[in-house]
Design a protein around this motif. Sequence first.
Motif, short mmCIF file in Angstrom:
data_model
loop_
_atom_site.label_atom_id
_atom_site.label_comp_id
_atom_site.label_asym_id
_atom_site.label_seq_id
_atom_site.Cartn_x
_atom_site.Cartn_y
_atom_site.Cartn_z
N ARG A 395 47.24 39.47 25.92
CA ARG A 395 46.61 40.62 25.28
C ARG A 395 45.21 40.30 24.78
NH1 ARG A 395 50.14 41.75 19.96
NH2 ARG A 395 51.63 42.31 21.60
N GLU A 396 44.90 39.05 24.44
CA GLU A 396 43.60 38.70 23.87
C GLU A 396 42.63 38.16 24.91
OE1 GLU A 396 43.90 36.27 20.33
OE2 GLU A 396 45.94 36.98 20.02
N GLU A 397 43.04 38.11 26.17
CA GLU A 397 42.19 37.53 27.21
C GLU A 397 41.25 38.57 27.80
OE1 GLU A 397 42.06 34.40 28.16
OE2 GLU A 397 43.70 33.66 26.92
N THR A 398 40.03 38.14 28.09
CA THR A 398 39.06 39.01 28.75
C THR A 398 39.36 39.08 30.24
OG1 THR A 398 37.31 38.55 27.16
CG2 THR A 398 36.62 39.27 29.34
N ILE A 399 39.26 40.28 30.81
CA ILE A 399 39.45 40.47 32.25
C ILE A 399 38.08 40.53 32.90
CG2 ILE A 399 40.52 41.89 34.03
CD1 ILE A 399 42.29 43.12 31.91
N SER A 400 37.83 39.66 33.87
CA SER A 400 36.53 39.57 34.52
C SER A 400 36.62 39.98 35.98
CB SER A 400 35.98 38.15 34.42
OG SER A 400 34.77 38.02 35.14
N THR A 401 35.51 40.50 36.50
CA THR A 401 35.43 40.81 37.93
C THR A 401 34.46 39.87 38.65
OG1 THR A 401 33.65 42.42 37.53
CG2 THR A 401 35.91 43.25 37.52
N SER A 402 34.03 38.79 37.95
CA SER A 402 33.03 37.91 38.53
C SER A 402 33.63 36.66 39.18
CB SER A 402 32.03 37.46 37.44
OG SER A 402 32.69 36.70 36.44
N CYS A 403 34.94 36.56 39.24
CA CYS A 403 35.59 35.37 39.81
C CYS A 403 35.21 35.23 41.28
CB CYS A 403 37.11 35.48 39.66
SG CYS A 403 38.01 34.10 40.39
N MET A 404 34.84 34.02 41.68
CA MET A 404 34.43 33.73 43.05
C MET A 404 35.58 33.26 43.92
SD MET A 404 31.31 34.57 42.87
CE MET A 404 30.72 33.98 44.45
N HIS A 405 36.81 33.35 43.39
CA HIS A 405 37.96 32.82 44.13
C HIS A 405 38.92 33.92 44.59
CE1 HIS A 405 36.61 29.80 41.10
NE2 HIS A 405 36.56 29.04 42.18
N LEU A 406 38.48 35.19 44.46
CA LEU A 406 39.36 36.28 44.85
C LEU A 406 39.69 36.26 46.34
CD1 LEU A 406 37.77 39.21 42.79
CD2 LEU A 406 39.87 37.96 42.29
N ASP A 407 38.81 35.63 47.14
CA ASP A 407 39.07 35.58 48.58
C ASP A 407 40.22 34.64 48.92
OD1 ASP A 407 37.69 33.34 47.78
OD2 ASP A 407 36.52 33.19 49.65
N GLN A 408 40.69 33.86 47.93
CA GLN A 408 41.80 32.94 48.17
C GLN A 408 43.15 33.57 47.85
OE1 GLN A 408 41.25 28.82 46.94
NE2 GLN A 408 39.06 29.19 46.60
#
Length: 499
Positions: A395-408
Motif C-alpha cells: 500500500r505504501e509503495e510507489t508505482i512507476s512506469t519507468s522500469c526498463m525491464h518490462l520487456d522481460q
Amino acid sequence: MHAELLSLGALVLIAGLIARGGQRLGLPTVPCYMAAGILFGPGTPGPVLIESPEELQLLASLGLVLLLFHLGVEFPVEQVLASGRRLFIAAGFYIGLNVTAGLVLGLALGWGTSEALVIAGALGISSSAIATKLLIELRRLTNAETPVILGIIVIEDLFLAFYLALLHPVLSDAETALELARDMAVSFVFLALLFALARYGARLIGALIGSREDELLAVLMVGLVVLVAGLAGEVGVSDAIGALMIGLVVSRTEIRDRAERVVTPLRDVFAAVFFIAFGLSIDIADLGPVAVPVAIAATTTLAVNLTAGIVTARLFSFNQRAAANVGLTVLGRGEFSLILATLALAAGLDDRLGPFIALYVLVLAVLSPLLAARSHVFARLIPDRLLRLGWRYVREETISTSCMHLDQIVVTDTDIDECRRCVELGDDWVQLRLCTTCGNVACCDDSRNRHATAHFGESDHPIIMTLESGEDWRYCYVDEQLVREPLTRRPTTGARDDA
C-alpha cells in the motif's frame, strides 16, 4: 514618478528574494509574492512601499490576462478529447466534490449566494502551477498516477473557462432574472464565437500576429490579448475569460510554440505583480476573523481531495500510495482562486472574501508540498476495502512506469499454488510470488525462507508478481519499486506456464 518607480522596483525585488528563499524550503512562488504584498502594504504595521493597491491596477490586470492567455495557449485540446472515459469521470468527480463542498461551506457562512459561488470556485479549482511543480520536485513524473493527475489539471482548466463565463453575469448588476439570463446568454455567445474562431479562424489570427522576429511577435501578441480582454469586458464578459479564449485560438496556430516561449517571461513578471497587488489589498487585521472559516475550508479540502484520490485509484486500479499522491498533489490552491477573489471584490461583494481566500491560499500553498512529500503516511490510513483490489502488502509503495525491464515479462499466470522449496523443507509460507520471466513460484519476504528474493539472486530475473487473490501488482527487484505499463499501452499478455 521617480518615487513610484523606486517603490515598485523595491517591492518586486523583495518579492523575488522572498520567493527565492521560499523555493529553498520547498514552497511555491505564489504565496511568497502575496506575502511580500501583505508585509509591505498599508494593512501591516511597519514599512509601507506602496500606499494604495490601485496604483498597480493596470499592471496587475495585465498580469491577470497574460496568466489566462498562457493557460489557453498551452491547453492540450487534443489530449483532453482523446482521454479515456475514466479520466473524465475522475476529473468530474474531483471538480464536482470540491465545488459542492465549497458551495455548502459558502452558504453555511451566511455571506450571501454570490459569495458562496465565489467560494465554491476558489475551493474547487486547484493550482496547476503548484501541482506541476510538485510532480517535478518530488520526482514523480514517471509514476503511474501522474498522467491522471495531469489530465485532471487540464480538465480543471477547461472547467474554469465555463465557470468564469457563468460567474461573471452573477456578479454583475443585473436586477431581474431576465437581465441575468440576458447577461449569461451574452457570455456564452461570446464564448461560442471565440470557440468558432479557434476552429475556423486560427490561420487568420496566425497570419495577423505572426512574425519571424520575436520582438514583433511579442508586441503583436500582447496587443491582441489586451484588445480581446478589453472587448470581453465591454460586452459584459470577464476580461480573464477573453484572454483565456484568445489563448485557445493562438494554440491552434502554427506559431503556438513560439508564442508560448515568448509570453512565458512576460507572464511570470506581470503575474508576480498581480499577486503582489492582491497582497497589498489585504489588511492583516482582517485575517483573524476569517481564521476559523479558513481552517474549516482547508480541512474540508484535504478530506475531499483524499476522497477524490481514492475514487480515482479505484477507477484506475491504483494502490493506496497512488490514491494519496493524487489527492495531495492537487491540494494546493493559487492563481485561479485569487482571480475569483479579485473579480468578487471588484463586483463589490463581501469584503471578507479577500482575506478569506488569501489566507486559504497561503495555508494550502504551504501544506500542499509538505503533505504531498509524506503521502506514504496517508497511504497507511486508507483501508483496503475502499479500493477495488487488495493492496495491503504494497500500500505504501510507489508505482512507476519507468522500469526498463518490462520487456522481460513473459509469464503472467500459473496453476501452481505452493512454494515447492518450502514444501521440500517442510516449512510454511505467507504469500506466493510468480517470476514473470521463467514462471518460478516462491514465497514472499514475510515468509521464513524468502525464496522469491533468493530466486532473483540466483537468476537475476527482475520482476515478480503477486499470486494473492484480489491483488494485481508487479515488483522490480532491480528498480526496487512497483512497476506498471503506461496507461496508453495495452496490458502485457504472457504465455501460460504450468511448469
